[in-house]
Design a protein around this motif. Sequence first.
Motif, PDB file in Angstrom:
ATOM      1  N   SER A   1      -0.248 -17.459  -5.860  1.00 39.82           N
ATOM      2  CA  SER A   1       0.630 -16.905  -5.685  1.00 39.82           C
ATOM      3  C   SER A   1       1.372 -17.270  -6.590  1.00 39.82           C
ATOM      4  O   SER A   1       1.533 -18.793  -6.913  1.00 39.82           O
ATOM      5  CB  SER A   1       0.179 -16.420  -4.142  1.00 39.82           C
ATOM      6  OG  SER A   1       0.554 -17.472  -3.738  1.00 39.82           O
ATOM      7  N   ALA A   2       2.555 -16.093  -6.265  1.00 38.32           N
ATOM      8  CA  ALA A   2       4.540 -16.763  -6.506  1.00 38.32           C
ATOM      9  C   ALA A   2       4.749 -15.809  -5.300  1.00 38.32           C
ATOM     10  O   ALA A   2       4.700 -14.458  -5.373  1.00 38.32           O
ATOM     11  CB  ALA A   2       4.372 -16.381  -7.894  1.00 38.32           C
ATOM     12  N   ARG A   3       6.330 -16.867  -5.010  1.00 42.52           N
ATOM     13  CA  ARG A   3       7.214 -15.963  -4.078  1.00 42.52           C
ATOM     14  C   ARG A   3       8.837 -16.171  -5.379  1.00 42.52           C
ATOM     15  O   ARG A   3       8.969 -16.809  -5.716  1.00 42.52           O
ATOM     16  CB  ARG A   3       7.483 -16.604  -3.352  1.00 42.52           C
ATOM     17  CG  ARG A   3       8.632 -15.974  -2.623  1.00 42.52           C
ATOM     18  CD  ARG A   3       8.385 -16.959  -1.084  1.00 42.52           C
ATOM     19  NE  ARG A   3       7.787 -15.996   0.263  1.00 42.52           N
ATOM     20  CZ  ARG A   3       7.707 -15.285   0.848  1.00 42.52           C
ATOM     21  NH1 ARG A   3       8.922 -14.745   0.644  1.00 42.52           N
ATOM     22  NH2 ARG A   3       6.713 -15.213   1.511  1.00 42.52           N
TER      23      ARG A   3
ATOM     24  N   SER B   1      -0.987  -8.259  -2.312  1.00 42.08           N
ATOM     25  CA  SER B   1      -1.232  -8.956  -1.204  1.00 42.08           C
ATOM     26  C   SER B   1      -2.813  -9.883  -2.148  1.00 42.08           C
ATOM     27  O   SER B   1      -2.865  -9.228  -2.891  1.00 42.08           O
ATOM     28  CB  SER B   1      -1.716  -8.443   0.081  1.00 42.08           C
ATOM     29  OG  SER B   1      -2.961  -7.364  -0.794  1.00 42.08           O
ATOM     30  N   ARG B   2      -2.908 -10.260  -1.699  1.00 40.39           N
ATOM     31  CA  ARG B   2      -4.262 -11.610  -1.926  1.00 40.39           C
ATOM     32  C   ARG B   2      -5.650 -10.446  -1.698  1.00 40.39           C
ATOM     33  O   ARG B   2      -6.092 -10.786  -2.713  1.00 40.39           O
ATOM     34  CB  ARG B   2      -4.540 -12.835  -0.957  1.00 40.39           C
ATOM     35  CG  ARG B   2      -5.815 -13.379  -0.557  1.00 40.39           C
ATOM     36  CD  ARG B   2      -5.816 -14.362   0.199  1.00 40.39           C
ATOM     37  NE  ARG B   2      -7.451 -15.653  -0.593  1.00 40.39           N
ATOM     38  CZ  ARG B   2      -7.068 -16.521  -1.172  1.00 40.39           C
ATOM     39  NH1 ARG B   2      -5.751 -16.423  -1.215  1.00 40.39           N
ATOM     40  NH2 ARG B   2      -8.430 -17.195  -1.097  1.00 40.39           N
TER      41      ARG B   2
ATOM     42  N   ASP C   1      12.311 -12.542  -2.688  1.00 37.06           N
ATOM     43  CA  ASP C   1      11.625 -13.490  -1.179  1.00 37.06           C
ATOM     44  C   ASP C   1      10.838 -12.483  -0.666  1.00 37.06           C
ATOM     45  O   ASP C   1      10.469 -12.358   0.290  1.00 37.06           O
ATOM     46  CB  ASP C   1      13.132 -13.013  -0.486  1.00 37.06           C
ATOM     47  CG  ASP C   1      12.350 -14.224   0.469  1.00 37.06           C
ATOM     48  OD1 ASP C   1      11.911 -15.073   0.552  1.00 37.06           O
ATOM     49  OD2 ASP C   1      13.255 -14.019   1.711  1.00 37.06           O
ATOM     50  N   THR C   2       9.584 -12.495  -2.065  1.00 33.60           N
ATOM     51  CA  THR C   2       8.448 -11.440  -2.150  1.00 33.60           C
ATOM     52  C   THR C   2       7.596 -12.644  -2.856  1.00 33.60           C
ATOM     53  O   THR C   2       7.414 -12.954  -3.542  1.00 33.60           O
ATOM     54  CB  THR C   2       8.440  -9.658  -2.263  1.00 33.60           C
ATOM     55  OG1 THR C   2       9.606  -9.800  -1.937  1.00 33.60           O
ATOM     56  CG2 THR C   2       7.137  -9.339  -2.027  1.00 33.60           C
ATOM     57  N   GLU C   3       6.214 -12.266  -1.771  1.00 32.19           N
ATOM     58  CA  GLU C   3       4.579 -13.168  -2.447  1.00 32.19           C
ATOM     59  C   GLU C   3       4.098 -11.734  -3.569  1.00 32.19           C
ATOM     60  O   GLU C   3       4.277 -10.773  -2.496  1.00 32.19           O
ATOM     61  CB  GLU C   3       4.488 -13.571  -1.407  1.00 32.19           C
ATOM     62  CG  GLU C   3       3.117 -14.234  -1.642  1.00 32.19           C
ATOM     63  CD  GLU C   3       2.145 -15.322  -0.665  1.00 32.19           C
ATOM     64  OE1 GLU C   3       2.163 -16.052  -0.990  1.00 32.19           O
ATOM     65  OE2 GLU C   3       2.123 -14.435   0.206  1.00 32.19           O
ATOM     66  N   TYR C   4       4.114 -12.753  -4.276  1.00 29.61           N
ATOM     67  CA  TYR C   4       2.528 -11.821  -5.419  1.00 29.61           C
ATOM     68  C   TYR C   4       1.400 -12.644  -5.918  1.00 29.61           C
ATOM     69  O   TYR C   4       1.598 -13.774  -5.836  1.00 29.61           O
ATOM     70  CB  TYR C   4       3.761 -11.599  -6.286  1.00 29.61           C
ATOM     71  CG  TYR C   4       4.631 -10.435  -6.380  1.00 29.61           C
ATOM     72  CD1 TYR C   4       4.396  -8.912  -6.165  1.00 29.61           C
ATOM     73  CD2 TYR C   4       5.773 -10.995  -6.400  1.00 29.61           C
ATOM     74  CE1 TYR C   4       5.711  -8.574  -6.081  1.00 29.61           C
ATOM     75  CE2 TYR C   4       7.179  -9.849  -6.005  1.00 29.61           C
ATOM     76  CZ  TYR C   4       6.860  -8.826  -5.902  1.00 29.61           C
ATOM     77  OH  TYR C   4       7.824  -7.872  -5.695  1.00 29.61           O
ATOM     78  N   TRP C   5       0.559 -11.956  -5.874  1.00 31.00           N
ATOM     79  CA  TRP C   5      -0.788 -12.465  -6.538  1.00 31.00           C
ATOM     80  C   TRP C   5      -0.722 -12.157  -7.318  1.00 31.00           C
ATOM     81  O   TRP C   5      -0.814 -10.749  -8.060  1.00 31.00           O
ATOM     82  CB  TRP C   5      -2.412 -11.897  -5.518  1.00 31.00           C
ATOM     83  CG  TRP C   5      -1.976 -13.071  -4.363  1.00 31.00           C
ATOM     84  CD1 TRP C   5      -0.893 -12.426  -2.744  1.00 31.00           C
ATOM     85  CD2 TRP C   5      -2.148 -14.489  -3.272  1.00 31.00           C
ATOM     86  NE1 TRP C   5      -0.722 -13.088  -1.828  1.00 31.00           N
ATOM     87  CE2 TRP C   5      -1.681 -13.874  -2.073  1.00 31.00           C
ATOM     88  CE3 TRP C   5      -2.780 -14.842  -4.499  1.00 31.00           C
ATOM     89  CZ2 TRP C   5      -1.618 -15.267  -1.301  1.00 31.00           C
ATOM     90  CZ3 TRP C   5      -3.351 -15.866  -2.998  1.00 31.00           C
ATOM     91  CH2 TRP C   5      -2.480 -16.051  -1.084  1.00 31.00           C
TER      92      TRP C   5
END
Length: 242
Positions: free
Chosen positions: A137-139, A84-85, A116-120
Amino acid sequence: MLRMFLAVTTTALALWGGTSGPTEATPTPSATPTPSPTPVCPPALPITANVTGVTTTSVTISYSIFFRPPCGYDPPMTVSLFASREDAQQWRAPVAVAVSGPERNGSVTIDRLTPDTEYWYRFSDVEGRRDPYAFSSARTSPLASCRATATIDARWGNGFVATVTVRNTGTEPLDGWRVSWRWTGDERVQTVWGGVAEAVGVDVTVRNASYNGTLALAGVTTFGLLVTTSAVPDGLTTTCAR
């Protein structure tokens, strides 16, 4: 006789009191050390980074290091991914870590991620210094949950009609789909039925209509195209995603 006695006595007292002894040297004050000058760093970011590739289970981040310490960093750099951010802002509980090579301009690929997941991501150097600037971030890509196949039904000198079949190949009902492809010539979509088309240059995407976006397991739907072109292609190479 009395005078001689007094003179001897006075001399003895002077020697006893140390008045005629050697004088102590006055200590010389020590020199104050000169402080080291504070480095003046250029008004520019020491490192930049951006996402240059994703798959369903990996993210590739490219970077450029512009300055050496104390104004910048020396490789290798450590890239940390966070869920998460907020975690990234606090450098809390990274979910994956990778180390770059010795290049000042390079890339890092982090794999074994969730589709299909967002990472920071954040950067730090071998001394443990955390960069405050390269932060984004990148997904990862979603798993393929559908398949699209195109059939050219009719063709003539300057156009053709095609039908695209969309099938749910996932393990759960499909709520919405999009089919994409790239033209190889001067093709232009004139009409679409059973979907909503968007075109940017040679890239075309057709999304589901309001009535055919939900597909049960192994469910099938279709949409059609009327296309104008100076040379009818042999077929279309399509991809399907949710």
